[in-house]
Design a protein around this motif. Sequence first.
Motif, PDB file in Angstrom:
ATOM      1  N   THR A   1      -7.177  -9.581  -3.862  1.00 43.13           N
ATOM      2  CA  THR A   1      -6.738  -8.330  -3.257  1.00 43.13           C
ATOM      3  C   THR A   1      -6.432  -7.296  -4.336  1.00 43.13           C
ATOM      4  N   GLY A   2      -6.233  -6.064  -3.910  1.00 37.19           N
ATOM      5  CA  GLY A   2      -5.814  -5.000  -4.817  1.00 37.19           C
ATOM      6  C   GLY A   2      -5.152  -3.890  -4.026  1.00 37.19           C
ATOM      7  N   THR A   3      -3.921  -3.531  -4.405  1.00 39.77           N
ATOM      8  CA  THR A   3      -3.191  -2.508  -3.654  1.00 39.77           C
ATOM      9  C   THR A   3      -2.374  -1.626  -4.591  1.00 39.77           C
ATOM     10  N   LEU A   4      -2.559  -0.329  -4.466  1.00 39.93           N
ATOM     11  CA  LEU A   4      -1.697   0.689  -5.052  1.00 39.93           C
ATOM     12  C   LEU A   4      -1.503   1.748  -3.972  1.00 39.93           C
ATOM     13  N   ASN A   5      -0.674   2.729  -4.218  1.00 38.14           N
ATOM     14  CA  ASN A   5      -0.534   3.806  -3.246  1.00 38.14           C
ATOM     15  C   ASN A   5      -1.891   4.461  -2.991  1.00 38.14           C
TER      16      ASN A   5
END
Length: 512
Positions: free
Chosen positions: A436-440
């Motif tokens: 996965t990959g999450t930033l604003n």
Amino acid sequence: MKILFIKIKVFAVLASLSFLLAIPLLASAATFEKGVAIFQKKIRQTLSNSCLRKNNFGIKIYSLDRGEALIEMRENKLFIPASNLKILTTAVALQTLGPNYRFTTRLFTDGNLKDGVLNGNLYIKGYGDPKFVTEQMWLLVNELKKLPLQNINGDIIGDDSFFDHQKRIKAWTKNPGAQAYEAPLGALSFNFNTVQVYVSPGSKVGSRPEIIIEPDTEYTTLSNQARTLKSGTRNRLIVNRLDRNGFDEITVTGGIQLGQARAQYFLNITDPTQYTLSALKKYLGHAGIQFQGKMKKGLVPETAVELLTHESEPLMLALQGLNKFSNNFVAEQILKTIGAEKYGPPGTTLKGLQVIDDYLVGLGYSSEQYNVLDGSGLSRQNRLSPQLIIDILRHVHNDLGVYPEFVSALGVMGVDGNVKNRMRGVKSSGRARVKTGTLNFVSALSGYFQSRDGETFAFSILMNSLKCSNGRIKRLQDQIIKEGLNLQRISTGSIISEEQKNLSPTLNNPSH
């Protein structure tokens, strides 16, 4: 004349048989096209969602068995990858260090050990172990006790020179807080350079909450200014960490309601070496080893004698924590270690990034086709394309020396890590291994999946500038993976029988 007639008749029969044998091949090709066409249509329908109306995404789905792309949209465009960059870090780590690489922590002395008494200083030198945690500290102290050692008449000195002294990545935000995901780096580190703070309501309204800091060492102090509140009273509980130059102060303010469940917080610390020394002192005491000296930083003298070397778990296990739970600290520690092992100590982020550049050049990429500034993906200045990630996944898949460890480090959809609660109830979800990959305003998902036919695919989905909620975006990504898991080039109940499939080399050898 009769012989000629027989030959003509035989030729006609053979021609008819050839035509009949050709039918399954034609039917199979048509069925293949139909199955793929249905899949492609469903994916395009999913990607037509209003969340993606600005075409702010790139995607590629590639068959590793057949060497063909079924879906590719803006696959060469550069996007912020967030933690999908850890796919690159993992691939480079496995290639450079190897799956069985072990980090070491070494103990030395400049004195002598006799009859359980060490007359001299005890030196502990770290070599970047990203998972030197409580259990490992216990093992090290027990090894020390069995030398045997009961008393230290000297100081304990921490040597963190295997890395440089840059604790944070320059490309990260300038004013970091106490968030655990921004823990500082150091060759001598402990418990991911974080502490856990547990807050429970007091015995009555107005009393101080009960607070536990784990681990409880000399390095941290507590300022408890919070109050226990009447049930139903709204007030925010604030837990913070303040740098006090040599130690950290944990502050707790606000309120927690009477009867409320215990709250848990993870905070980073500011001085990895001093934190590790304090933890070592605590566990020496638990083991009954006497120590009354000072704890300080320094270098192991060239004349020092090694007492013991403690080895970490294999790199392949550390990579599971890196990817399944997206641990930024582990990624950056590994990146510095890669740099130190390839270009010599001290390990630096820049040296590690040079090894990444070398790897990508080997895949045929030039510097303008990507931008990598850290090993974790926390920097918003990182840029990768779906095509580049696919090429990494292909390269790893073709190397049996690292592929088993690589794929086992990825999250299993609906089973573990950050994707434990995604696609739950989907029986085939275990056939999707993902990062996965999450930033604003950024969401990414890449990895492998196996279709219903048993065909293996690599995929990469990078989404930027999002205006929808994370939950909504994740559901779109999950829908794409569901369609991939259900993909059948040959639909159940088709006119192609098992005997016909056996006659078709195309059906029996998907690589053709």
